[in-house]
Design a protein around this motif. Structure first.
Motif, short mmCIF file in Angstrom:
data_model
loop_
_atom_site.label_atom_id
_atom_site.label_comp_id
_atom_site.label_asym_id
_atom_site.label_seq_id
_atom_site.Cartn_x
_atom_site.Cartn_y
_atom_site.Cartn_z
N ASN A 60 56.94 43.46 27.14
CA ASN A 60 56.10 43.64 25.94
C ASN A 60 54.66 43.93 26.31
OD1 ASN A 60 58.31 43.17 24.26
ND2 ASN A 60 57.97 40.95 24.25
N TRP A 61 54.17 43.26 27.36
CA TRP A 61 52.75 43.43 27.69
C TRP A 61 52.43 44.84 28.18
CZ3 TRP A 61 52.19 44.91 32.70
CH2 TRP A 61 53.18 44.56 33.60
N LEU A 62 53.48 45.65 28.55
CA LEU A 62 53.22 47.03 28.98
C LEU A 62 52.75 47.91 27.84
CD1 LEU A 62 56.07 47.93 31.51
CD2 LEU A 62 53.61 48.06 31.92
N GLY A 63 52.92 47.42 26.60
CA GLY A 63 52.51 48.23 25.47
C GLY A 63 51.03 48.55 25.47
N SER A 64 50.22 47.61 26.01
CA SER A 64 48.78 47.86 26.04
C SER A 64 48.41 48.98 27.00
CB SER A 64 48.04 46.58 26.43
OG SER A 64 48.43 46.18 27.75
N PHE A 65 49.28 49.25 27.96
CA PHE A 65 49.00 50.32 28.93
C PHE A 65 49.59 51.66 28.49
CE2 PHE A 65 48.89 46.40 31.43
CZ PHE A 65 47.67 46.54 32.05
N ARG A 113 31.04 51.67 44.00
CA ARG A 113 30.64 50.31 43.65
C ARG A 113 31.62 49.33 44.29
NH1 ARG A 113 30.22 51.12 37.09
NH2 ARG A 113 28.68 52.83 37.09
N PRO A 114 31.12 48.20 44.81
CA PRO A 114 32.06 47.20 45.35
C PRO A 114 33.02 46.69 44.29
CG PRO A 114 29.81 46.75 46.07
CD PRO A 114 29.71 47.83 45.03
N ILE A 115 32.48 46.45 43.08
CA ILE A 115 33.32 46.00 41.97
C ILE A 115 32.91 46.77 40.72
CG2 ILE A 115 34.05 44.05 40.54
CD1 ILE A 115 33.35 42.19 42.83
N ASP A 116 33.87 47.44 40.12
CA ASP A 116 33.61 48.17 38.88
C ASP A 116 33.77 47.19 37.73
OD1 ASP A 116 33.39 49.88 36.77
OD2 ASP A 116 34.86 51.34 37.49
N MET A 117 32.67 46.58 37.34
CA MET A 117 32.72 45.52 36.34
C MET A 117 33.16 46.02 34.97
SD MET A 117 32.13 42.91 38.10
CE MET A 117 32.21 41.78 36.72
N GLU A 118 32.88 47.28 34.66
CA GLU A 118 33.30 47.81 33.36
C GLU A 118 34.82 47.79 33.23
OE1 GLU A 118 31.65 51.64 32.82
OE2 GLU A 118 29.55 50.99 33.06
N GLY A 138 42.30 42.80 28.18
CA GLY A 138 43.59 43.39 27.84
C GLY A 138 43.47 44.72 27.15
N GLU A 139 42.38 45.43 27.38
CA GLU A 139 42.15 46.71 26.72
C GLU A 139 42.19 47.88 27.69
OE1 GLU A 139 38.40 46.33 24.84
OE2 GLU A 139 39.02 44.72 23.47
N ALA A 140 42.55 47.64 28.93
CA ALA A 140 42.53 48.70 29.94
C ALA A 140 43.74 49.62 29.77
CB ALA A 140 42.53 48.10 31.34
N SER A 141 43.51 50.91 30.01
CA SER A 141 44.62 51.87 30.05
C SER A 141 45.25 51.88 31.44
CB SER A 141 44.11 53.27 29.69
OG SER A 141 43.22 53.73 30.70
N LEU A 142 46.31 52.61 31.57
CA LEU A 142 46.96 52.70 32.87
C LEU A 142 46.01 53.25 33.93
CD1 LEU A 142 49.59 52.55 34.59
CD2 LEU A 142 50.02 54.90 33.94
N LEU A 143 45.27 54.29 33.58
CA LEU A 143 44.34 54.87 34.55
C LEU A 143 43.21 53.91 34.88
CD1 LEU A 143 44.05 58.62 33.42
CD2 LEU A 143 45.49 57.61 35.20
N ASP A 144 42.78 53.10 33.89
CA ASP A 144 41.73 52.11 34.16
C ASP A 144 42.21 51.08 35.17
OD1 ASP A 144 39.99 53.31 32.38
OD2 ASP A 144 40.68 52.11 30.68
N LEU A 145 43.42 50.56 34.94
CA LEU A 145 43.96 49.56 35.86
C LEU A 145 44.13 50.13 37.26
CD1 LEU A 145 45.26 46.76 36.37
CD2 LEU A 145 47.45 47.80 35.78
N ARG A 146 44.75 51.30 37.33
CA ARG A 146 44.98 51.90 38.64
C ARG A 146 43.66 52.23 39.34
NH1 ARG A 146 49.47 50.55 41.05
NH2 ARG A 146 51.39 51.15 39.96
#
Length: 1018
Positions: free
Chosen positions: A246-251, A265-270, A278-286
């Protein structure tokens, strides 16, 4: 967290934070993991109860691992009045929140001792604190002796305190880290429960990665991100197989931004905040996950692994978006991949020098190529590759794609060669796109060539060729296509070979290169990978050109026959490939037409080369022929046969638990033969074969067959040859109007022989020896050769008294070829000097045989050499008597006049005298006897002895001439009347007078005379 006297802690804070990480500590972990040496860095903050972790808080980075209470109290009254109570409140707060890791630091100061008079000894304060708070943990209270001084006592105390602090801090960290890992595993095991969130779990495990990174354990930190990567990938694959969480629906939300990876950047905080909410898209997560992996890999000094992982990531993201059925604007993924490729390359360039980049081109060239491919896709989509340029619809697509890029990131604003600027410029105009695309393509090709990957370089060149074709520049495209064709031909890549040839044919047609175009069309017409309609189209192109009228022989186009028809077999009739001029030698040529339709040829001809060799000398050279007269030609030319074809096999993997198919693939068994550089190989099937080599030899003799229709498949063509000579087949040529299909070389070598033979006469005995005195049969054999025996032709044999020819009316002749053809009676007429034998009519290259009887008379005495004339006037010695191993031999010469020659033929016959005679004179007192021994040499054991006594009525004569005569006949014809055998000898009287001294010699001589073998005594 530090509690107690904050002024005291502030005075020690600088030294504490500097000296704590100087010495390494051995870190021993659970589950049998290898110990490591680590440096501890700690962040000290003031103690506040609200900062203590509450139940359920999994923030490992902000977790207080050790609580330290600082005091420099030396007065017991002050201790009892305030310090003790403050410590009790501190410990109560720790117990309330379950914190068991604490330490009390008591600092001794000499200045305070001087100012106070009612002081207890230092040990009493420390002992009181230990008694009040450290009953079972005495090591939790540590004293420091004036740590700010540089005395040896102070330094020793400070060093001991730092060791204690490191030990307690590491113990607390290890224990809490283990607890955190256990809780993380528990959370991961709940992933099948409803309501489980990958994003929440992601943040938990990333906490662990942050902790490892803080300890500079970058490998362990990288493992955490790899595990998250693998877990998410598995869920995506399960979703594609129908088992979705179910949680894959957000992606699965539509992609609205495609600005590529951000690795600066060492860490992309955005993006981390998007994941946390829980608002990240697949490309954001990857993108975020890979940026963290990239940072750690660079810390580990493994930049080339970044490029390999990046290429895998970009390909996998494209597939994952398809599996999750995510809505993506057309071209958005191409933009994201292009920007990501260049971002990775720029990040690697920033941490490596030029020499390292050149030495590791093999790791980066894949990203260059992928970026080139995606830029080409964007050019096709936005109308930047067509001859007419983009239209309004294409411009709208370009605007939409640029909008999805957003604003340029602050890190690259000042960079003139940033990926963002390159993409925006490339999509701005046709000229800019061409510049960037060619720049990337040529860079990728040069990199592939530099590392020896010529196949990949040619694949990029093939894409360039397609680009030039779309731009209307076939000349530039043809060179790249021909270069790619070399690899496909040498390595037998069937389908890419067909596709490339179609592209080459289009280029050649536009460039009006008719010779090359027709050759390529012939190859495509015979290519079974194409549909029947396509094959007929290319075949019709050849037929149309062939039907055009042109002036002069030079207007004809020579093409390779290997693309038109395949030579399968050649059969000779007769099978020996050896005939005389009056017989017909047939050559049956078996061809397989590769054309899809029947083709009517004006003629098909075989070029033959005359060889100056003796008849029969080519037998060894015709070793390629089978006994039945066939020559089988190889299925392919030697050049193309050397190339190994692909040997593919399927690989299926099943789950060990339920035997369900988990994966399927294809493997190449002979990859070690194919994956090697083989650019020197050439093939007659390539359309760029030099057409000047496909020419017929000047002055060559030809075997021709006219108006031949070749049907698709197997065909048979018969040639006939009758001219004398030894010939080698050199070339084949099929003429179709203005087109000639030529096979320049025949392999293996094929030879045949047509011979012309002079007539030959031979006379041979039927037995091992011819016997004199008896009728003997001799065999006359006439090989007619090229001569035809006509009616009235006769053999003229010269007669001799010593060897007459015996003939009868029943004498006959046989006419033979490979078998008996006819039998005819002979007409023999004899005169005083000549015997004439009339020959039956016999065709050329036949054999005429007949038997004659001859009789060689035995001479009564040693033959005298007589000179006689032959029938043509020549003088010859007719017979000669000689001796061989005790047997008398008689050589007879027979002169024969043949109708095909003006010269007489001399034939020699040797006769053996079957008898041997010897005589002797015997004495018995005064009586004399003559003994004659007749020996049969045919049967050596037969001897006849005859004895006569000599008596004289008067005085004995001086000499006595004797004649011995014996009649004989063959055992099988005892009544035959033959001339008796005679033997002449003479006896002479000899008078001997000698004295006594010579008596022995004379007697011996007389004895010898009487016993020796004497044929004639005079």
């Amino acid at each position: 967290k530090s509690a107690g006297d904050q002024n005291l802690f502030t005075a020690l804070y600088g030294s504490l934070t500097q000296q704590l990480p100087r010495e390494p500590m051995e870190w021993r972990r659970s589950y049998g993991r290898a110990p490591k040496m680590i440096y501890l860095e700690a962040n000290f903050v003031q103690f506040k109860e609200e900062l203590l972790p509450k139940e359920g808080n999994k923030a490992l980075l902000t977790f207080p691992f050790l609580h330290v209470y600082w005091t420099d109290c030396c007065d017991s009254e002050v201790y009892k009045a305030s310090v003790k109570e403050d410590m009790q409140r501190w410990q109560a707060a720790l117990r309330l929140h379950g914190s068991v890791d604490w330490l009390i630091a008591v600092v001794e100061s000499d200045n305070k001792k001087k100012n106070k008079t009612n002081l207890l000894p230092r040990t009493s304060i420390v002992d009181k604190i230990r008694s009040d708070f450290c009953n079972k943990q005495s090591d939790r209270c540590v004293s420091l002796c004036d740590p700010l001084k540089e005395s040896s006592r102070s330094q020793e105390s400070w060093s001991s305190f730092l060791t204690k602090l490191r030990t307690l801090l590491l113990m607390s960290f290890t224990r809490n880290l283990g607890r955190f890992e256990d809780e993380m595993r528990t959370l991961r095991e709940k992933r099948t429960e409803p309501g489980w969130s990958f994003c929440d779990y992601f943040m938990v495990q990333e906490e662990l990665a942050f902790v490892f990174e803080m300890l500079q354990q970058f490998e362990d930190a990288l493992v955490q991100y790899d595990e998250l990567d693998a877990l998410f990938t598995q869920y995506v694959l399960n979703f594609g197989a129908g088992d979705g969480a179910n949680w894959l629906g957000s992606f699965c939300q539509p992609v609205r931004s495609w600005n590529g990876l951000l690795l600066r950047r060492p860490i992309d905080m955005e993006k981390r905040d998007l994941i946390q909410r829980g608002e990240a898209s697949l490309l954001d997560l990857r993108s975020y996950l890979f940026s963290r992996q990239c940072t750690l890999l660079i810390f580990l000094q493994r930049p080339w692994e970044v490029t390999a992982r990046a290429l895998e990531l970009l390909h996998n993201c494209v597939q994952e978006l398809r599996l999750l059925e995510v809505s993506v604007v057309s071209g958005a993924l191409d933009c994201w991949v292009f920007l990501s490729c260049l971002e990775v390359l720029h990040r690697i360039e920033g941490c490596c020098d030029r020499s390292q980049l050149e030495a590791n081109t093999s790791h980066t060239v894949g990203l260059w190529t992928y970026a080139t491919e995606k830029l080409r896709c964007l050019g096709d989509l936005c109308g930047l590759v067509s001859e007419n340029g983009p239209n309004s619809e294409d411009l709208n697509k370009t605007v939409d794609l640029l909008a999805g890029l957003g604003a340029e990131r602050p890190e690259t604003v000042n960079s003139p060669q940033s990926p963002y600027k390159k993409l925006k410029e490339a999509l701005s105009s046709v000229e800019a796109f061409e510049k960037h695309y060619l720049e990337l393509s040529h860079a990728a090709m040069e990199m592939y060539k530099a590392i020896g990957r010529l196949r990949s370089a040619r694949l990029v060149g093939k894409s360039l060729a397609e680009f030039y074709m779309r731009k209307g520049d076939p000349r530039s495209a043809e060179n790249f296509l021909l270069d790619s064709l070399k690899s496909y031909v040498s390595e037998s890549w069937s389908l890419p070979l067909t596709h490339t040839r179609k592209q080459i044919a289009e280029c050649q047609k536009q460039l009006q290169k008719m010779d090359e175009y027709l050759q390529t069309s012939a190859l495509l017409a015979s290519d079974t990978n194409l549909s029947d309609d396509e094959r007929r189209h290319f075949c019709q192109e050849i037929l149309t050109f062939a039907s055009q009228t042109a002036e002069g022989k030079d207007a004809r186009v020579a093409l390779s026959m290997s693309s038109f028809t395949r030579l399968q077999e050649l059969r000779f009739r007769p099978s020996s490939a050896l005939v005389h001029v009056s017989a017909a030698l047939q050559l049956e040529l078996r061809l397989c037409s590769l054309m899809p339709v029947p083709v009517t040829l004006e003629q098909i001809s075989a070029s033959i080369h005359f060889t100056q060799e003796q008849p029969g000398s080519t037998a060894q050279k015709r070793a390629a022929q089978n006994p039945d007269g066939t020559v089988t030609f190889p299925a392919a030319s030697p050049a193309s046969a050397s190339a190994s074809a692909l040997e593919l096999c399927e690989i299926l993997e099943h789950s060990p638990s339920d035997n369900v198919l988990s994966s399927a693939g294809v493997a190449c068994r002979n990859m070690h033969l194919l994956m090697r550089q083989n650019d020197s190989a050439t093939s007659l099937d390539t359309p760029n074969t030099a057409l000047t080599a496909l020419t017929l030899e000047d002055g060559a003799q030809m075997l021709r067959a006219s108006d031949v229709t070749l049907l698709p498949g197997n065909n048979s063509i018969v040639f006939t040859s009758q001219k004398p000579g030894v010939y080698t087949l050199r070339q084949l040529c099929a003429t179709l109007g203005q087109v000639q299909f030529i096979l320049p070389h025949l392999y293996p070598v094929v030879q045949y022989e047509v011979y012309s033979q002079e007539p030959q006469l031979s006379i041979q005995p039927l037995t091992e020896h011819l016997l004199a005195g008896l009728p003997q049969q001799v065999k006359f054999t006439i090989l007619t050769g090229h001569y035809s025996v006509k009616k009235g032709d006769a053999l003229q044999l010269s007669n001799t008294d010593s060897m007459p020819v015996l003939h009868s009316s029943t004498c006959s002749a046989r006419i033979l070829s490979s078998s008996l053809l006819a039998e005819s009676a002979l007409s023999i007429q004899s005169s005083e000097k000549v015997t004439s034998i009339s020959l039956p009519v016999t065709p050329p290259y036949h054999t005429l045989e007949f038997l004659l009887e001859v009789l060689c008379h035995i001479p009564s005495c040693p033959a005298r050499m007589e000179s006689e004339r032959l029938t043509n006037g020549q003088i010859s010695r007719r017979s000669r008597t000689r001796f061989n191993s005790g047997m008398t031999l008689i050589d007879q010469k027979v002169s024969v006049d043949c109708p095909w020659s003006i010269y007489s033929t001399l034939v020699s016959l040797t006769f053996h005298v079957p008898f041997k005679v010897k005589h002797s004179l015997l004495s018995a007192g005064r009586r004399k006897f003559i003994q004659v021994c007749l020996q049969n040499l045919v049967f050596r054991q037969q001897c006849v002895f005859s004895v006569w006594e000599l008596r004289w009525s008067s005085v004995s004569p001086v000499s006595l001439h004797c004649v011995f005569s014996a009649a004989f006949a063959p055992a099988d014809a005892p009544d035959a009347a033959l001339k008796p055998y005679t033997y002449d000898f003479t006896l002479e009287r000899v008078s001997v007078s000698a004295d006594g001294s010579d008596l022995s010699r004379v007697c011996v001589a007389a004895f010898h005379l009487s016993l020796c073998d004497i044929y004639c005594l005079r």
